[in-house]
Design an enzyme around this catalytic site. Structure first.
Site, PDB file in Angstrom:
ATOM      1  N   SER A  56     -31.578  -5.608 -26.818  1.00 33.55           N
ATOM      2  CA  SER A  56     -31.102  -5.845 -25.452  1.00 33.55           C
ATOM      3  C   SER A  56     -31.892  -5.081 -24.403  1.00 33.55           C
ATOM      4  O   SER A  56     -31.929  -5.487 -23.236  1.00 33.55           O
ATOM      5  CB  SER A  56     -29.622  -5.471 -25.352  1.00 33.55           C
ATOM      6  OG  SER A  56     -29.417  -4.118 -25.732  1.00 33.55           O
ATOM      7  N   GLY A  93     -28.279  -7.048 -29.358  1.00 31.50           N
ATOM      8  CA  GLY A  93     -27.609  -6.753 -30.618  1.00 31.50           C
ATOM      9  C   GLY A  93     -28.530  -6.672 -31.817  1.00 31.50           C
ATOM     10  O   GLY A  93     -28.068  -6.391 -32.922  1.00 31.50           O
ATOM     11  N   ASN A 121     -30.176   0.195 -32.251  1.00 32.69           N
ATOM     12  CA  ASN A 121     -28.862  -0.217 -32.750  1.00 32.69           C
ATOM     13  C   ASN A 121     -28.606   0.316 -34.157  1.00 32.69           C
ATOM     14  O   ASN A 121     -27.465   0.622 -34.519  1.00 32.69           O
ATOM     15  CB  ASN A 121     -28.742  -1.739 -32.729  1.00 32.69           C
ATOM     16  CG  ASN A 121     -28.597  -2.286 -31.323  1.00 32.69           C
ATOM     17  OD1 ASN A 121     -27.987  -1.658 -30.464  1.00 32.69           O
ATOM     18  ND2 ASN A 121     -29.173  -3.447 -31.067  1.00 32.69           N
ATOM     19  N   ASP A 204     -22.275   0.666 -18.465  1.00 33.60           N
ATOM     20  CA  ASP A 204     -22.110   1.053 -19.867  1.00 33.60           C
ATOM     21  C   ASP A 204     -22.868   2.333 -20.198  1.00 33.60           C
ATOM     22  O   ASP A 204     -22.686   2.917 -21.269  1.00 33.60           O
ATOM     23  CB  ASP A 204     -22.521  -0.082 -20.814  1.00 33.60           C
ATOM     24  CG  ASP A 204     -24.000  -0.460 -20.714  1.00 33.60           C
ATOM     25  OD1 ASP A 204     -24.768   0.259 -20.048  1.00 33.60           O
ATOM     26  OD2 ASP A 204     -24.385  -1.480 -21.305  1.00 33.60           O
ATOM     27  N   HIS A 207     -27.665   0.509 -20.851  1.00 33.91           N
ATOM     28  CA  HIS A 207     -28.662  -0.478 -20.445  1.00 33.91           C
ATOM     29  C   HIS A 207     -29.169  -0.188 -19.029  1.00 33.91           C
ATOM     30  O   HIS A 207     -28.374  -0.037 -18.110  1.00 33.91           O
ATOM     31  CB  HIS A 207     -28.079  -1.894 -20.531  1.00 33.91           C
ATOM     32  CG  HIS A 207     -27.744  -2.283 -21.935  1.00 33.91           C
ATOM     33  ND1 HIS A 207     -26.482  -2.147 -22.443  1.00 33.91           N
ATOM     34  CD2 HIS A 207     -28.516  -2.796 -22.919  1.00 33.91           C
ATOM     35  CE1 HIS A 207     -26.480  -2.563 -23.709  1.00 33.91           C
ATOM     36  NE2 HIS A 207     -27.699  -2.955 -24.016  1.00 33.91           N
TER      37      HIS A 207
END
Length: 230
Positions: A56, A93, A121, A204, A207
């Site tokens: 992402s 993801g 991730n 968040d 990002h």
């Protein structure tokens, strides 16, 4: 500042992992569409290809695609009159394992510069380090096999210390070790001067905002320029 950064990371970790898992599921549903778009991008004979392959962060989650750093690198190329087509093959993801599973699709065209941005991730989910390292190595090997002349750039990543200091340190060291072992160009830390700075990140806390993406593009441009100058 380090204490504040660790606290921010701890606060958002659980929600981010959940978001990543949902994004992964959604991403898997649209993988074929993403792959189709990637393979349909056929540059002219005299145009070289730079392919950003990541999660992402590369995809520019939460932003217009034109605000993601691959698009900003394309703008830089165009401004300088350099004949390069930049392809954003980021997928929200994405883990190193899922990245390995779809790598063959994005290599259906000749790639001159391949920027590998995966692993974040994995680290946030506590995936065994040996597994992450092997998946990244397998991706590197596949690229070298399919396109022996491709210049590979590896984007380094760091994670908060929530998994313990040993895991955190070893995770960080995966990237310089792989770069050294495979003679790759290394971006030491993709999110340098962006991670942990609230005004440069979306709500968040993970990002980057459009401004954060611009800083990333500025950080990695010298590395990209080195790669295309050889």
């Amino acid at each position: 500042m380090r204490t504040l950064l660790s606290f921010c990371y701890l606060f958002i970790l659980i929600s981010f992992i959940s978001c990543g898992e949902n994004s992964q599921k959604k991403g898997e549903d649209h993988t074929a569409e993403s792959e189709q778009k990637t393979t349909k991008t056929i540059p002219s004979q005299n145009t070289k290809v730079i392919l950003f392959y990541g999660n992402s962060l590369t995809a520019g989650m939460g932003l217009d695609p034109n605000e993601a750093f691959p698009a900003l690198i394309q703008e830089k190329m165009d401004t300088l009159g350099l004949q390069y087509k930049v392809i954003n093959a980021g997928l929200s993801g994405e883990t190193s394992a899922s990245g390995k599973n779809r790598i063959s699709w994005v290599l259906k065209q000749k790639v001159d510069v391949f920027v590998l941005e995966l692993g974040a991730n994995d680290g946030l989910r506590g995936i065994p380090l040996a597994e992450t390292k092997k998946n990244l190595q397998d991706i590197i090997d596949i690229v070298k096999t399919e396109n022996p002349d491709t210049v590979i750039i590896l984007a380094g990543m760091q994670i908060p210390p929530n998994m313990g200091p040993e895991y955190t340190s070893e995770f960080k060291n995966i990237f310089p070790k792989l770069a050294s072992q495979n003679n790759l160009i290394l971006i030491p830390f993709l999110l340098e001067n962006v991670a942990g700075i609230p005004e440069l990140n979306q709500p968040d806390g993970i990002h980057p905002t459009a401004e954060g993406q611009r800083i990333i593009a500025q950080n990695i441009w010298p590395v990209i320029h080195e790669a295309i100058s050889h």
